[in-house]
Design a protein around this motif. Structure first.
Motif: not given
Length: 273
Positions: A14-21
Motif C-alpha cells: 500500500l503506497i500513496w501517490r501524488y498527482d499534480r492538481g
C-alpha cells in the motif's frame, strides 16, 4: 506500509501517490523483494550482499568464474543453499584474482563477426524482462549466441548479480562463453568489463554508457564494447572489427599491447549491487 506476506520476488504494498492538481491517493503497487545472502567458499566467507530471489546457485557459479576461482562446473563438488548462506566446496583450490591485484589481460582475438543489427535487437529485448516491466527496479543481463539467439536472461537488484547469473548458466551448461555476447541494462565501468574479460566474453553491449576505465580495459582485453544501444544507433568504444559493417579504412586507435596489467577492483558487499 502494508506488506503482502505471500512468497515470491514481488510484493504488493500500500503506497500513496501524488498527482499534480489531484493531491494524494492510495493504491497497491508491485515492488521488488530482496534476500541477503553470504557466499562461503571451502568453509570461508567470500562475499555477501543483497540479491533478487532465484538462480542463487548460478549466481555463485558465475561469481566464482568471473573471479577466476573456478574454471568449470567440475571444479565444484558441492553447493548447499540455506536461508542466508550459500556454501560451495571445490574439487581444487584455484587462487583466483584477489582484490587490488594486477591482472594481465591477453587480448581476445577476433575469431567471428556479427551484424550490428543483431546486437541492437538483442539489447532491445532487455526491456521485455518481466520483473523490470512489473517493478522497474531490476537490472537485466542476457547472454546471446553470435547468431542472436537468447541463451540465458537474469534479472536482479544488483547489476553484477544479473551478469553473474547468466555467466553461471553458461558454467552450469558447459556452454563456451567465447561464442557468446553479453547484454546489460547498466553502465559499463572497469569492473563490469573485467568480469567479461576473465571468462572470455568477446562483446559486451548496454543501453547505458561506458566509463573511460571501462573502455581502456576493453581495449586491453580485446573486447568489443558498445554503449547507448538504442534507437538504431550505438557507440562502439573498442574493437569495432567484430562487426560485419565495420569499414577497415576508418581511422582508429588500436588496443594496448598484450600483457598490460589491469588493477582488479576491490570486492565488497556493495560490489554486488
Amino acid at each position: 506500509m502494508t506488506v503482502n506476506e505471500a512468497g515470491g520476488r514481488e510484493r504488493k504494498l500500500l503506497i500513496w501517490r501524488y498527482d499534480r492538481g489531484q493531491g494524494f491517493s492510495s493504491l497497491r503497487d508491485t515492488v521488488l523483494s530482496e534476500r541477503e545472502l553470504t557466499l562461503f567458499l571451502d568453509g570461508e566467507e567470500l562475499t555477501s550482499g543483497l540479491l533478487t530471489e532465484g538462480d542463487e546457485e548460478r549466481w555463485a557459479l558465475g561469481h566464482l568464474a568471473t573471479r577466476g576461482l573456478i574454471e568449470n562446473r567440475e571444479d565444484v563438488v558441492e553447493m548447499h543453499l540455506s536461508e542466508k548462506i550459500l556454501s560451495v566446496r571445490r574439487t581444487r583450490a584455484l587462487p583466483g584474482v584477489r582484490s587490488r591485484e594486477k591482472v594481465t589481460l591477453a587480448p581476445l582475438p577476433v575469431t567471428w563477426r556479427l551484424s550490428a543489427e543483431t546486437v541492437a535487437a538483442a539489447v532491445k529485448t532487455l526491456s521485455e524482462a518481466p520483473l523490470y516491466r512489473s517493478t522497474g527496479c531490476v537490472h537485466v543481463a542476457a547472454l546471446f549466441s553470435r547468431d542472436g539467439e537468447r541463451l540465458s536472461v537474469a534479472e536482479d537488484v544488483g547489476r553484477h548479480n544479473a551478469v553473474d547469473k547468466v555467466v553461471g548458466w553458461a558454467v552450469e551448461k558447459a556452454h563456451p562463453l567465447e561464442a557468446t555476447f553479453l547484454t546489460v541494462s547498466g553502465r559499463l565501468p572497469r569492473d563490469m568489463v573485467l568480469k567479461a574479460a576473465l571468462v572470455r566474453i568477446p562483446l559486451v553491449a548496454s543501453v547505458s554508457a561506458a566509463t573511460e576505465a571501462g573502455i581502456a580495459t576493453a581495449q586491453r582485453a580485446g573486447i568489443t564494447l558498445c554503449g547507448f544501444v538504442r534507437g538504431g544507433r550505438m557507440n562502439v568504444y573498442a574493437i569495432p572489427e567484430r562487426f560485419v559493417e565495420w569499414n577497415a579504412e576508418t581511422p582508429r586507435k588500436g588496443p594496448s599491447e598484450a600483457g598490460e596489467a589491469e588493477d582488479f577492483p576491490h570486492f565488497s558487499s556493495s560490489s554486488l549491487c
